[in-house]
Design an enzyme around this catalytic site. Structure first.
Site, PDB file in Angstrom:
ATOM      1  N   ASN A  37       0.760  84.419  64.542  1.00 61.17           N
ATOM      2  CA  ASN A  37       0.242  83.188  63.940  1.00 61.17           C
ATOM      3  C   ASN A  37      -0.853  82.531  64.782  1.00 61.17           C
ATOM      4  O   ASN A  37      -0.628  82.184  65.939  1.00 61.17           O
ATOM      5  CB  ASN A  37       1.417  82.214  63.765  1.00 61.17           C
ATOM      6  CG  ASN A  37       1.190  81.215  62.661  1.00 61.17           C
ATOM      7  OD1 ASN A  37       0.178  81.258  61.974  1.00 61.17           O
ATOM      8  ND2 ASN A  37       2.141  80.310  62.484  1.00 61.17           N
ATOM      9  N   HIS A 122      15.175  75.795  55.349  1.00 61.62           N
ATOM     10  CA  HIS A 122      14.585  74.634  56.015  1.00 61.62           C
ATOM     11  C   HIS A 122      14.584  73.421  55.108  1.00 61.62           C
ATOM     12  O   HIS A 122      13.834  73.387  54.130  1.00 61.62           O
ATOM     13  CB  HIS A 122      13.120  74.901  56.318  1.00 61.62           C
ATOM     14  CG  HIS A 122      12.892  75.799  57.479  1.00 61.62           C
ATOM     15  ND1 HIS A 122      11.782  75.705  58.267  1.00 61.62           N
ATOM     16  CD2 HIS A 122      13.622  76.802  57.980  1.00 61.62           C
ATOM     17  CE1 HIS A 122      11.842  76.626  59.207  1.00 61.62           C
ATOM     18  NE2 HIS A 122      12.950  77.307  59.054  1.00 61.62           N
ATOM     19  N   ARG A 147      18.709  74.159  58.130  1.00 55.80           N
ATOM     20  CA  ARG A 147      18.056  73.509  59.265  1.00 55.80           C
ATOM     21  C   ARG A 147      17.494  72.183  58.780  1.00 55.80           C
ATOM     22  O   ARG A 147      16.803  72.145  57.759  1.00 55.80           O
ATOM     23  CB  ARG A 147      16.927  74.398  59.786  1.00 55.80           C
ATOM     24  CG  ARG A 147      16.299  73.891  61.058  1.00 55.80           C
ATOM     25  CD  ARG A 147      15.059  74.692  61.439  1.00 55.80           C
ATOM     26  NE  ARG A 147      13.863  74.033  60.960  1.00 55.80           N
ATOM     27  CZ  ARG A 147      12.629  74.294  61.405  1.00 55.80           C
ATOM     28  NH1 ARG A 147      12.441  75.237  62.316  1.00 55.80           N
ATOM     29  NH2 ARG A 147      11.579  73.651  60.937  1.00 55.80           N
ATOM     30  N   GLU A 262      12.166  82.699  69.777  1.00 59.43           N
ATOM     31  CA  GLU A 262      11.180  83.116  68.764  1.00 59.43           C
ATOM     32  C   GLU A 262       9.840  83.470  69.389  1.00 59.43           C
ATOM     33  O   GLU A 262       9.060  84.213  68.804  1.00 59.43           O
ATOM     34  CB  GLU A 262      11.018  82.046  67.674  1.00 59.43           C
ATOM     35  CG  GLU A 262      10.416  80.757  68.157  1.00 59.43           C
ATOM     36  CD  GLU A 262      10.287  79.710  67.055  1.00 59.43           C
ATOM     37  OE1 GLU A 262      11.253  79.517  66.310  1.00 59.43           O
ATOM     38  OE2 GLU A 262       9.233  79.076  66.966  1.00 59.43           O
ATOM     39  N   ARG A 283      16.779  84.642  69.428  1.00 57.34           N
ATOM     40  CA  ARG A 283      15.963  84.547  68.201  1.00 57.34           C
ATOM     41  C   ARG A 283      14.787  85.514  68.131  1.00 57.34           C
ATOM     42  O   ARG A 283      13.895  85.385  67.308  1.00 57.34           O
ATOM     43  CB  ARG A 283      15.466  83.101  68.048  1.00 57.34           C
ATOM     44  CG  ARG A 283      16.570  82.261  67.481  1.00 57.34           C
ATOM     45  CD  ARG A 283      16.204  80.853  67.188  1.00 57.34           C
ATOM     46  NE  ARG A 283      14.936  80.594  66.554  1.00 57.34           N
ATOM     47  CZ  ARG A 283      14.663  80.828  65.267  1.00 57.34           C
ATOM     48  NH1 ARG A 283      15.568  81.366  64.475  1.00 57.34           N
ATOM     49  NH2 ARG A 283      13.472  80.529  64.785  1.00 57.34           N
ATOM     50  N   HIS A 312      14.121  84.818  64.181  1.00 58.63           N
ATOM     51  CA  HIS A 312      13.053  84.001  63.618  1.00 58.63           C
ATOM     52  C   HIS A 312      12.663  84.561  62.241  1.00 58.63           C
ATOM     53  O   HIS A 312      12.569  85.763  62.073  1.00 58.63           O
ATOM     54  CB  HIS A 312      11.873  84.109  64.584  1.00 58.63           C
ATOM     55  CG  HIS A 312      10.721  83.216  64.324  1.00 58.63           C
ATOM     56  ND1 HIS A 312       9.481  83.477  64.841  1.00 58.63           N
ATOM     57  CD2 HIS A 312      10.599  82.058  63.628  1.00 58.63           C
ATOM     58  CE1 HIS A 312       8.636  82.528  64.481  1.00 58.63           C
ATOM     59  NE2 HIS A 312       9.290  81.647  63.756  1.00 58.63           N
ATOM     60  N   ASP A 316       5.211  82.747  58.651  1.00 59.41           N
ATOM     61  CA  ASP A 316       4.135  83.518  59.289  1.00 59.41           C
ATOM     62  C   ASP A 316       4.594  84.933  59.649  1.00 59.41           C
ATOM     63  O   ASP A 316       3.806  85.747  60.105  1.00 59.41           O
ATOM     64  CB  ASP A 316       3.594  82.795  60.522  1.00 59.41           C
ATOM     65  CG  ASP A 316       4.673  82.307  61.461  1.00 59.41           C
ATOM     66  OD1 ASP A 316       5.450  81.425  61.056  1.00 59.41           O
ATOM     67  OD2 ASP A 316       4.742  82.820  62.592  1.00 59.41           O
ATOM     68  N   GLU A 339      16.993  83.414  59.956  1.00 58.69           N
ATOM     69  CA  GLU A 339      16.174  82.347  59.360  1.00 58.69           C
ATOM     70  C   GLU A 339      15.456  82.895  58.122  1.00 58.69           C
ATOM     71  O   GLU A 339      14.945  84.007  58.130  1.00 58.69           O
ATOM     72  CB  GLU A 339      15.140  81.868  60.384  1.00 58.69           C
ATOM     73  CG  GLU A 339      14.245  80.758  59.869  1.00 58.69           C
ATOM     74  CD  GLU A 339      13.227  80.300  60.916  1.00 58.69           C
ATOM     75  OE1 GLU A 339      13.071  80.992  61.938  1.00 58.69           O
ATOM     76  OE2 GLU A 339      12.591  79.254  60.689  1.00 58.69           O
TER      77      GLU A 339
HETATM   78  O1  KDG Z   1       4.401  80.560  64.199  1.00 57.37           O
HETATM   79  C1  KDG Z   1       5.295  79.615  64.686  1.00 57.37           C
HETATM   80  C2  KDG Z   1       6.275  79.192  63.632  1.00 57.37           C
HETATM   81  O2  KDG Z   1       6.818  80.267  62.970  1.00 57.37           O
HETATM   82  C3  KDG Z   1       7.388  78.425  64.258  1.00 57.37           C
HETATM   83  O3  KDG Z   1       6.929  77.316  64.949  1.00 57.37           O
HETATM   84  C4  KDG Z   1       8.397  77.984  63.242  1.00 57.37           C
HETATM   85  O4  KDG Z   1       9.761  77.104  64.983  1.00 57.37           O
HETATM   86  C5  KDG Z   1       9.681  77.695  63.922  1.00 57.37           C
HETATM   87  C6  KDG Z   1      10.883  78.190  63.304  1.00 57.37           C
HETATM   88  O5  KDG Z   1      11.935  78.072  63.915  1.00 57.37           O
HETATM   89  O6  KDG Z   1      10.807  78.715  62.199  1.00 57.37           O
HETATM   90 MG    MG Z   2      11.687  77.452  65.900  1.00 55.49          MG
END
Ligand code: KDG
Ligand code: MG
Length: 402
Positions: A37, A122, A147, A262, A283, A312, A316, A339
């Site tokens: 990203n 989310h 979340r 992540e 993650r 993660h 993106d 996620e």
């Molecule tokens: O590219 C970064 C995002 O995917 C990230 O910041 C999103 O923190 C994030 C998450 O937990 O999905």
């Molecule tokens: Mg995150």
């Protein structure tokens, strides 16, 4: 099974994606996600200029050897660009191997350890009532884990808070926006948010929260402690994790479960966190941590220390990554949660796939390989558009995030 062609497809159906397509002499092809990203073209170049020429003529079945060749052979090890490029090759080769054996990938990874994969969505809003509403919406959709993020009173914009009901895109086109941050306001606000959520929804649903690396270890410890009455499934990225030992301090003060990783790209980024049992969920994901091959290694280490996976899965990460992640999740023994931030219809049309969501769980489907394809003609209609993740500043203008 010689590799005869490998090409990088960059497209922007709503957001940028980088996809590697490897084709073999018998016409089987495999896909790998290489999206990083805000830095997409660097991975595209790494692949096109430096990796693709090394792949042509190699035996696509030698997945482990090719992984080691790209990792050790480059001399320059690790880093998000290198590891996303290796991940794309690795994912595409697993896709090819599974397709050539006419089986869904998870069957090659030891078979299913569970019937389906628990995912979290989310929910976010500008304030507490809006966030309550968003959680309610996700519950109606069948989610068992959610979340929750909310705008903070007094702060104009907060990273991680979605703008629409379902689709949240963290990157912004052309130039990085700047968010303002106040730890004091955030720390006062978050316990009130979760108190309200528990009041509305009771003790049973899994609630998660992402701090996006904003706190110092002692602040994170305090937040974790103040959230204990609301028994979160996890508190994510409470502090930046380059200094792995800093999590000892958080651990000393709170039993709120912690999830990190992540932004990690190798097992070395989480070795101490896992071996000292400083976290509960790791993650790392397919695209940024070296593909299926390396992610399994991380999961195996984590299993020894009773750390579970929680990959993660933001927007993106392309549907190619999501498909691969679901095969990994279904098979790996110490899976915790995945996620799942839904992609837009525009993205889904470019990447038709067999994976599906039902009642809070996902399944990769039974298509051979990872079960995700790319419509190249359609992808060509969405050219790359430069975009960046926001940066974060404190109220006095200092760059935040340690
Ligand atoms: O590219 C970064 C995002 O995917 C990230 O910041 C999103 O923190 C994030 C998450 O937990 O999905
Ligand atoms: Mg995150």
């Amino acid at each position: 099974m010689k590799i005869t062609d490998a090409k990088v497809i960059v497209c922007c159906p709503g957001r940028n994606f980088v996809t590697l397509k490897i084709t073999t002499e018998d016409g089987i092809y495999g896909l790998g996600d290489a999206t990083l990203n805000g830095r997409e073209l660097s991975v595209a170049s790494y692949l096109t200029d430096h990796v693709v020429p090394l792949l042509i003529g190699r035996d696509a079945r030698r997945i482990e050897d090719i992984w080691q060749y790209l990792y050790k052979g480059a001399y320059w090890r690790r880093g998000p660009v290198t590891m996303s490029a290796i991940a794309a090759v690795d994912t595409a080769l697993w896709d090819i191997k599974a397709k050539s054996l006419n089986t869904p990938l998870y069957q090659l990874l030891g078979g299913a350890s569970r019937d389906a994969v628990l995912v979290y969505g989310h929910a976010s809003g500008g304030d507490i009532p809006q966030t309550v509403e968003a959680v309610e919406h996700y519950l109606k959709l069948g989610y068992k884990a959610i979340r929750a993020q909310s705008g903070i009173p007094g702060l104009k914009s907060t990273y991680g808070v979605g703008r629409g009901a379902m689709y949240y895109e963290p990157a912004e086109k052309d130039a990085p926006p700047e968010n303002l941050w106040s730890t004091e306001q955030y720390m006062r606000f978050v316990p009130a948010l979760f108190e309200e959520l528990r009041k509305h929804f009771g003790p049973d649903i899994h609630l998660l929260h992402d701090v996006h690396h904003r706190l110092t270890p002692i602040e994170a410890a305090k937040l974790g402690k103040s959230l204990e009455p609301y028994h979160l499934f996890w508190l994510e990225d409470p502090t930046p994790a380059e200094l792995q030992e800093s999590f000892r301090l958080i651990r000393r003060h709170t039993t709120t479960p912690l999830a990190v990783g992540e932004v990690f790209n190798t097992i070395y980024d989480c070795q101490q966190l896992i071996q000292e049992q400083l976290i509960d969920y790791i993650r790392t994901t397919v695209v940024h941590a070296g593909g299926i091959t390396h992610l399994r290694r991380i999961a195996n280490l984590a299993e020894m220390y009773q750390v579970r996976t929680g990959s993660h899965g933001a927007t993106d990460l392309s549907p190619v990554c999501m498909g691969a992640a679901l095969h990994f999740d279904l098979s790996v023994h110490n899976f915790g949660i995945q996620e799942y931030m839904q992609h837009t219809d525009e993205t889904n049309r470019v990447f038709p796939h067999s994976y599906f969501f039902k009642d809070g769980f996902m399944h990769p489907g039974e298509a051979p390989g990872i079960g995700v394809d790319i419509d190249e003609k359609l992808a060509a209609k969405y050219p790359y558009h430069r975009a960046y993740l926001p940066v974060n500043r404190k109220l006095d203008g200092t760059m935040h995030n340690w």
